[in-house]
Motif scaffolding. Structure first.
Motif, PDB file in Angstrom:
ATOM      1  N   GLY A  45       0.787  -0.874   0.078  1.00  0.00           N
ATOM      2  CA  GLY A  45       0.153  -0.351  -0.011  1.00  0.00           C
ATOM      3  C   GLY A  45       0.477   1.342  -0.141  1.00  0.00           C
ATOM      4  O   GLY A  45       0.909   2.504  -0.769  1.00  0.00           O
ATOM      5  N   GLN A  46       2.136   1.760   0.889  1.00  0.00           N
ATOM      6  CA  GLN A  46       2.876   2.685   0.800  1.00  0.00           C
ATOM      7  C   GLN A  46       3.047   2.350  -0.552  1.00  0.00           C
ATOM      8  O   GLN A  46       3.540   3.710  -0.890  1.00  0.00           O
ATOM      9  N   VAL A  47       4.233   1.428  -0.769  1.00  0.00           N
ATOM     10  CA  VAL A  47       4.164   1.940  -2.991  1.00  0.00           C
ATOM     11  C   VAL A  47       2.960   2.750  -4.041  1.00  0.00           C
ATOM     12  O   VAL A  47       2.994   4.268  -4.608  1.00  0.00           O
ATOM     13  N   LEU A  48       1.800   1.796  -3.792  1.00  0.00           N
ATOM     14  CA  LEU A  48       1.003   2.421  -4.343  1.00  0.00           C
ATOM     15  C   LEU A  48       0.716   3.470  -3.761  1.00  0.00           C
ATOM     16  O   LEU A  48      -0.162   4.633  -4.966  1.00  0.00           O
ATOM     17  N   ASP A  49       0.393   4.423  -2.535  1.00  0.00           N
ATOM     18  CA  ASP A  49      -0.031   6.013  -1.967  1.00  0.00           C
ATOM     19  C   ASP A  49       1.196   6.556  -2.612  1.00  0.00           C
ATOM     20  O   ASP A  49       0.216   7.591  -3.322  1.00  0.00           O
ATOM     21  N   HIS A  50       2.528   5.851  -2.763  1.00  0.00           N
ATOM     22  CA  HIS A  50       3.545   7.461  -3.496  1.00  0.00           C
ATOM     23  C   HIS A  50       3.358   6.707  -4.508  1.00  0.00           C
ATOM     24  O   HIS A  50       3.115   8.292  -5.190  1.00  0.00           O
ATOM     25  N   GLU A  99      -1.578   6.488 -15.354  1.00  0.00           N
ATOM     26  CA  GLU A  99      -3.256   6.429 -15.073  1.00  0.00           C
ATOM     27  C   GLU A  99      -3.975   5.260 -14.184  1.00  0.00           C
ATOM     28  O   GLU A  99      -4.414   5.680 -13.352  1.00  0.00           O
ATOM     29  N   ASP A 100      -2.360   4.212 -14.144  1.00  0.00           N
ATOM     30  CA  ASP A 100      -3.292   2.985 -13.333  1.00  0.00           C
ATOM     31  C   ASP A 100      -2.052   2.566 -12.571  1.00  0.00           C
ATOM     32  O   ASP A 100      -0.738   2.384 -13.241  1.00  0.00           O
ATOM     33  N   ALA A 101      -1.636   1.776 -11.225  1.00  0.00           N
ATOM     34  CA  ALA A 101      -1.046   1.317 -11.281  1.00  0.00           C
ATOM     35  C   ALA A 101      -1.313  -0.197 -10.347  1.00  0.00           C
ATOM     36  O   ALA A 101      -2.684   0.581  -9.332  1.00  0.00           O
ATOM     37  N   VAL A 102      -1.018  -1.301 -10.625  1.00  0.00           N
ATOM     38  CA  VAL A 102      -1.554  -2.296  -9.997  1.00  0.00           C
ATOM     39  C   VAL A 102      -0.297  -3.124  -9.370  1.00  0.00           C
ATOM     40  O   VAL A 102       0.742  -3.063 -10.123  1.00  0.00           O
ATOM     41  N   LEU A 103       0.029  -4.018  -8.438  1.00  0.00           N
ATOM     42  CA  LEU A 103       0.500  -5.024  -8.221  1.00  0.00           C
ATOM     43  C   LEU A 103       0.114  -5.983  -8.984  1.00  0.00           C
ATOM     44  O   LEU A 103      -1.037  -6.632  -9.432  1.00  0.00           O
ATOM     45  N   VAL A 104       0.800  -6.949 -10.181  1.00  0.00           N
ATOM     46  CA  VAL A 104       1.090  -8.246 -10.911  1.00  0.00           C
ATOM     47  C   VAL A 104       1.213  -9.218 -10.142  1.00  0.00           C
ATOM     48  O   VAL A 104       1.153 -10.244 -10.881  1.00  0.00           O
ATOM     49  N   ASP A 105       2.717  -9.359  -9.420  1.00  0.00           N
ATOM     50  CA  ASP A 105       3.605 -10.588  -8.596  1.00  0.00           C
ATOM     51  C   ASP A 105       4.375  -9.496  -7.718  1.00  0.00           C
ATOM     52  O   ASP A 105       4.896  -8.790  -7.305  1.00  0.00           O
ATOM     53  N   CYS A 106       4.441 -11.119  -6.491  1.00  0.00           N
ATOM     54  CA  CYS A 106       5.239 -10.928  -5.179  1.00  0.00           C
ATOM     55  C   CYS A 106       5.740 -11.747  -5.604  1.00  0.00           C
ATOM     56  O   CYS A 106       5.366 -13.245  -5.308  1.00  0.00           O
ATOM     57  N   PHE A 107       7.669 -11.716  -5.310  1.00  0.00           N
ATOM     58  CA  PHE A 107       8.540 -13.141  -4.648  1.00  0.00           C
ATOM     59  C   PHE A 107      10.028 -13.078  -3.760  1.00  0.00           C
ATOM     60  O   PHE A 107       9.899 -11.456  -4.160  1.00  0.00           O
ATOM     61  N   GLU A 108       9.062 -13.718  -3.137  1.00  0.00           N
ATOM     62  CA  GLU A 108       9.813 -14.048  -1.876  1.00  0.00           C
ATOM     63  C   GLU A 108      10.727 -14.911  -2.359  1.00  0.00           C
ATOM     64  O   GLU A 108      10.909 -15.607  -2.035  1.00  0.00           O
ATOM     65  N   PRO A 109      12.224 -14.887  -2.089  1.00  0.00           N
ATOM     66  CA  PRO A 109      13.184 -15.821  -2.265  1.00  0.00           C
ATOM     67  C   PRO A 109      13.733 -15.862  -0.367  1.00  0.00           C
ATOM     68  O   PRO A 109      12.727 -15.905   0.394  1.00  0.00           O
ATOM     69  N   GLN A 110      13.692 -17.576  -0.580  1.00  0.00           N
ATOM     70  CA  GLN A 110      14.310 -18.082   1.103  1.00  0.00           C
ATOM     71  C   GLN A 110      15.081 -18.286   1.130  1.00  0.00           C
ATOM     72  O   GLN A 110      16.543 -17.173   0.124  1.00  0.00           O
ATOM     73  N   GLY A 111      15.384 -17.190   2.437  1.00  0.00           N
ATOM     74  CA  GLY A 111      16.364 -16.896   2.655  1.00  0.00           C
ATOM     75  C   GLY A 111      17.479 -18.245   3.094  1.00  0.00           C
ATOM     76  O   GLY A 111      17.668 -19.326   3.047  1.00  0.00           O
ATOM     77  N   GLY A 112      18.568 -17.425   3.073  1.00  0.00           N
ATOM     78  CA  GLY A 112      19.835 -18.678   2.771  1.00  0.00           C
ATOM     79  C   GLY A 112      21.542 -18.015   2.718  1.00  0.00           C
ATOM     80  O   GLY A 112      20.855 -16.745   2.762  1.00  0.00           O
ATOM     81  N   PRO A 113      22.399 -18.370   2.878  1.00  0.00           N
ATOM     82  CA  PRO A 113      23.880 -17.763   2.227  1.00  0.00           C
ATOM     83  C   PRO A 113      23.799 -17.161   1.688  1.00  0.00           C
ATOM     84  O   PRO A 113      23.053 -17.398   0.274  1.00  0.00           O
ATOM     85  N   GLY A 114      23.693 -15.476   1.140  1.00  0.00           N
ATOM     86  CA  GLY A 114      24.404 -15.175   0.305  1.00  0.00           C
ATOM     87  C   GLY A 114      22.611 -14.343  -0.530  1.00  0.00           C
ATOM     88  O   GLY A 114      22.753 -13.490  -1.123  1.00  0.00           O
ATOM     89  N   VAL A 115      21.660 -14.608   0.429  1.00  0.00           N
ATOM     90  CA  VAL A 115      20.426 -14.140  -0.214  1.00  0.00           C
ATOM     91  C   VAL A 115      19.867 -13.504   0.842  1.00  0.00           C
ATOM     92  O   VAL A 115      19.794 -13.405   1.830  1.00  0.00           O
ATOM     93  N   GLU A 116      19.784 -12.474   0.409  1.00  0.00           N
ATOM     94  CA  GLU A 116      19.412 -10.888   0.999  1.00  0.00           C
ATOM     95  C   GLU A 116      17.633 -11.114   1.431  1.00  0.00           C
ATOM     96  O   GLU A 116      16.976 -10.881   0.169  1.00  0.00           O
ATOM     97  N   ALA A 117      17.772 -11.016   2.438  1.00  0.00           N
ATOM     98  CA  ALA A 117      15.587 -10.936   2.753  1.00  0.00           C
ATOM     99  C   ALA A 117      15.014  -9.848   2.403  1.00  0.00           C
ATOM    100  O   ALA A 117      15.729  -8.712   2.223  1.00  0.00           O
ATOM    101  N   GLY A 118      13.986  -9.950   2.003  1.00  0.00           N
ATOM    102  CA  GLY A 118      12.822  -8.811   1.282  1.00  0.00           C
ATOM    103  C   GLY A 118      12.159  -9.752   0.508  1.00  0.00           C
ATOM    104  O   GLY A 118      12.040 -10.980  -0.278  1.00  0.00           O
ATOM    105  N   ARG A 119      11.420  -8.757  -0.578  1.00  0.00           N
ATOM    106  CA  ARG A 119      10.765  -9.000  -1.830  1.00  0.00           C
ATOM    107  C   ARG A 119      11.052  -8.291  -2.714  1.00  0.00           C
ATOM    108  O   ARG A 119      11.094  -7.011  -3.059  1.00  0.00           O
ATOM    109  N   ASN A 120      10.891  -8.899  -3.982  1.00  0.00           N
ATOM    110  CA  ASN A 120      10.867  -8.209  -5.238  1.00  0.00           C
ATOM    111  C   ASN A 120       8.922  -8.312  -5.725  1.00  0.00           C
ATOM    112  O   ASN A 120       8.444  -8.963  -6.116  1.00  0.00           O
TER     113      ASN A 120
END
Length: 801
Positions: A727-732, A742-763
């Motif tokens: 919501g913060q992104v869409l409000d911005h 004209e419009d902006a919508v979320l179409v995908d959300c990818f959360e990589p599995q945590g592990g060595p060398g993998v940064e926590a977060g979401r795409n």
């Protein structure tokens, strides 16, 4: 109501078939349920003459008889009845005959003696329970004739469904009136003259009515020197044909009159009436009384009783008491004929769970003008059947005499309402045929209501009767003219119309509507963790599982889920519009009702058919349905905020529109879902229709022209930490104010599995739509706008693109 066709013909000369009569009565509003032929099972029984009867040589109770059954020769029949004798006319079942109990008569040898038939008792013929001996027929019976013809048994009985407002049709006389009116036949009532004992003293039983509003008329007569015995064969068989068990001449007469003219009667043993008087009054609170069925009843002050000088002897309009029952030793009878307030009888009957033929008629209203007439008719029959004498003197108290309603009737108004032109002659003939007194005075007539039709109180009732007799099925269907009423068009939408529009929305979206009981169980509400405060318990629940009014729609929808899963459903999309209830002491009804919309999604997103991919519904589907509803109601997009706790949803999301909470949605807790046999996620939403309606009514609808030039779309993916909300992104993006975005919508959300060398977060991938109202955009200027968006996101939200 069971109507014997032969009994009906004693009042009106109807010569048609039972089927034709049933069809015509159905068109008059008296629906034919069935045509019974109660004596078809004994149609093969014939009359036989016992020419010879001797004792069986090898038995002390069997008799060897030679019977003439009209077959041309005497039949050998072995009979074990003690009353069989030579010279009798008896019913005979020949070889091959099947009796009502299923027994098939065959050739037999009884202790060496041949038997080619059976001489029958009344119980073996299914007429009564008497099995003390064989049935002996009158000497006038013709040998070889069919028993049903000799006894003139009621061969056809119509089962007529009577609506609650037509109490006058709960009798042969009432249905005879309808038949005579329908087929233009004369109506005549066979007279039974009452002969009073001119030489004996007058017998008056004092009557006192303490509550005139509960008992409008009470009357009775005394019959002395009565002999309790079986009724004549004709009466017993006629009662049996309409489903009444014959008991004795006294009781059978009261039942006979009840079915014949609709007036319930009750007979008291006069010698058991203490003080020789009758008092009609309410019972004492908690008073105990034993009715004729041997059951002890606990009465309240709302129950009306018939009492003697010391105690109750009858439950008014429902059932008599065991303490004044007519027995074989009774010699003096006080016969009651009364009119009670229908509502009082109905409440007593329902509270005690005690329904009788009498209470069924008293609850609906009876003909007060024929109450004394029915009493005299019954007394005449009792004197004839029991050898008694009817004493002079009528005991009567009538605090509320019958006053007929005088109703204005306009033939022109009848034509206008019915949509068909009827002649005044037809109107007058119909109303007169119903028993109304008609005074014609120009265009407005005065019609006097007959005493047996308490349902006729206004002009619309008379118009309905005229249309009913004319034949509502014969009125041609004509579409009425439709006129646009601009004043009414500007009125606010009704609650019904608003709900109907939402139902159309749900069906159009592919959801299935559920309709559940408002009753649930306290156990169901406890199981979902709903609070006990504010619940409304049901005083007389239909079952132990339905002892409370629902405070949420979830219990019913989850039960629907269980039922559908049990039938093999793979996916379920339900919606329900209904009320929930909460205790409100300040309300007139002590309950507050709130309209709610429930939505339940479960299982496969699409039917398992090409080209849809197999996938289960999730939170996005539920949120999409809710957003679609708000868009349908012209409301802005909702603000979704996760709630900290909820009894049965986890996670639970609050839905806010313009700062007001309109409902909640989320996933049913897995442990609770398993209790309803769910093996996948169950998504549920409940929205407050009262709040939605209020927001909808004040919403301002703005129309914009349809776009002429094509859109250009670009995707942008940002890498963000877990603390960043979509919501913060869409409000911005909305706050940027870019004229081409004209419009902006979320179409995908990818959360990589945590592990060595993998940064926590979401795409998070967003689809941006760009459009210009006056021309087609070029790729270069769209790419430039996208770069502005990317730079702003990196700078203000700290994400990486």
């Amino acid at each position: 109501m069971l109507l014997s066709l032969s009994w009906l013909r004693e009042f009106t000369p109807y010569e048609g078939t039972a089927e034709a009569l049933g069809d015509r009565l159905t068109m008059l509003g008296l629906e034919l349920e069935d045509i019974q032929r109660p004596y078809d099972a004994i149609s093969a029984i014939v009359v036989g003459y016992v020419a010879e009867c001797v004792q069986h040589p090898d038995s002390d109770h069997l008799h060897c008889c030679k019977v003439d059954a009209g077959q041309g020769e005497l039949l050998d029949i072995v009979c074990g009845a003690p009353n069989v004798a030579a010279g009798q006319k008896v019913p005979v079942a020949l070889v091959g005959t099947r009796l009502p109990d299923g027994t098939v008569i065959k050739k037999a040898k009884l202790r060496g003696a041949p038997s080619f038939g059976m001489i029958c008792s009344e119980r073996e013929l299914g007429l009564t329970e008497d099995h003390s001996g064989i049935m002996v027929l009158p000497d006038s019976a013709a040998v070889g004739a069919r028993l049903v013809d000799v006894l003139e048994l009621d061969r056809e009985v119509l089962d007529i469904s009577i609506t609650p407002n037509r109490a006058d049709c709960l009798s042969v006389l009432g249905l005879a009136r309808e038949t005579a009116l329908a087929f233009n036949l004369p109506l005549s009532v066979p007279e039974l003259p009452l002969h009073l004992d001119a030489n004996g003293p007058e017998a008056i039983v004092p009557i006192e009515i303490t509550e005139p509003e509960l008992c409008w008329l009470y009357s009775g007569r005394v019959i002395s020197e009565i002999k309790v015995a079986p009724s004549p064969m004709r009466v017993r068989h006629r009662l049996h044909a309409v489903g009444v068990r014959p008991i004795s001449n006294i009781v059978d007469v009261t039942n006979y009159i009840l079915f014949e003219c609709g007036q319930p009667l009750h007979s008291f043993d006069l010698d058991k009436l203490r003080g020789g008087r009758i008092v009609v009054k309410p019972a004492r609170e908690g008073e105990k009384f034993v009715t004729l069925d041997g059951q002890e009843r606990i009465l309240t002050s709302r129950d009306l009783c018939i009492c003697d000088a010391e105690r109750p002897v009858g439950l008014a309009g429902v059932m008599g008491g065991l303490n004044t029952e007519i027995t074989a030793e009774s010699r003096n009878v006080f016969l009651e004929s009364a009119v009670f307030r229908p509502g009082a009888i109905r409440k007593t009957s329902r509270r005690l769970g005690l329904s009788s033929e009498a209470s069924y008629r008293f609850e609906r209203g009876i003909d007060q003008q024929r109450t004394i007439w029915a009493l005299d008719r019954a007394c005449a029959l009792m004197a004839a059947f029991g050898g008694g004498v009817v004493r002079r003197g009528l005991s009567i108290e009538e605090p509320r005499p019958f006053v007929p309603a005088r109703i204005a009737f306009r033939p022109a108004r009848a034509d206008a309402l019915l949509g068909v032109r009827l002649s005044p002659e037809f109107d007058e003939k119909t109303l007169s045929g119903m028993g109304c007194a008609v005074e014609k005075d120009g265009d407005a007539w005065r019609v006097e209501q007959p005493s047996w039709r308490p349902d006729l109180t206004r002009e619309a009732d008379l118009i309905e009767e005229v249309g009913r007799v004319h034949g509502l099925d014969t009125i041609p269907p004509v579409l009425p003219p439709v006129q646009l009423d601009l004043a009414r068009a500007a009125e606010p939408e009704s609650r019904y119309a608003f709900w109907l529009r939402l139902k159309h929305w749900g069906a159009g979206l592919g959801l299935n509507e559920a309709v559940n009981y408002s009753f649930v169980g306290h156990k169901d509400l406890d199981h979902l963790g709903l609070p006990a405060e504010g619940r409304i318990s049901i005083m007389n629940p239909l079952s132990a599982e339905q002892d409370a009014l629902r405070t949420a729609l979830a219990p019913g929808l989850l039960q629907d889920l269980r039922n559908n899963l049990a039938q093999g459903a793979q996916g379920l999309r339900l919606f329900e519009l209904a009320h929930v209830f909460e205790a409100d002491p300040d309300s007139e009804t002590t309950a507050h009702e709130t309209g709610m919309l429930g939505i339940l999604l479960y299982g496969a997103r699409h039917d398992t058919a090409w080209p849809h991919a197999e996938a289960d519904m999730d939170y996005a589907d539920l949120k999409g349905v809710v957003e679609h509803l708000l868009h349908f109601l012209h409301l802005p997009a909702p603000v979704c905020r996760q709630a900290e706790t909820h009894p049965f949803l986890l996670p639970c999301v609050e839905v806010l529109v313009e700062g007001r909470r309109v409902g909640r949605m989320g996933r049913v807790k897995p442990a609770l879902a398993e209790d309803f046999h769910a093996r996948k996620a169950v998504w549920l939403a409940e929205l407050n229709l009262e709040v939605l309606r209020e927001l909808h009514d004040r919403a301002v609808i703005r129309f914009a022209p349809l776009p002429v030039y094509p859109p250009v779309r670009r995707d942008i993916t940002v890498m963000a930490g877990p603390e960043l909300k979509v919501g913060q992104v869409l409000d911005h993006l909305t706050g940027l104010g870019l004229p081409l975005l004209e419009d902006a919508v979320l179409v995908d959300c990818f959360e990589p599995q945590g592990g060595p060398g993998v940064e926590a977060g979401r795409n998070l991938t967003f689809r941006l739509t760009f459009r210009h109202a006056g021309r087609t955009l070029k790729d270069a200027e769209v790419d430039k706008e996208r770069e502005k968006v990317a730079e702003s996101l990196v700078k203000n939200l700290g994400v990486r693109v």
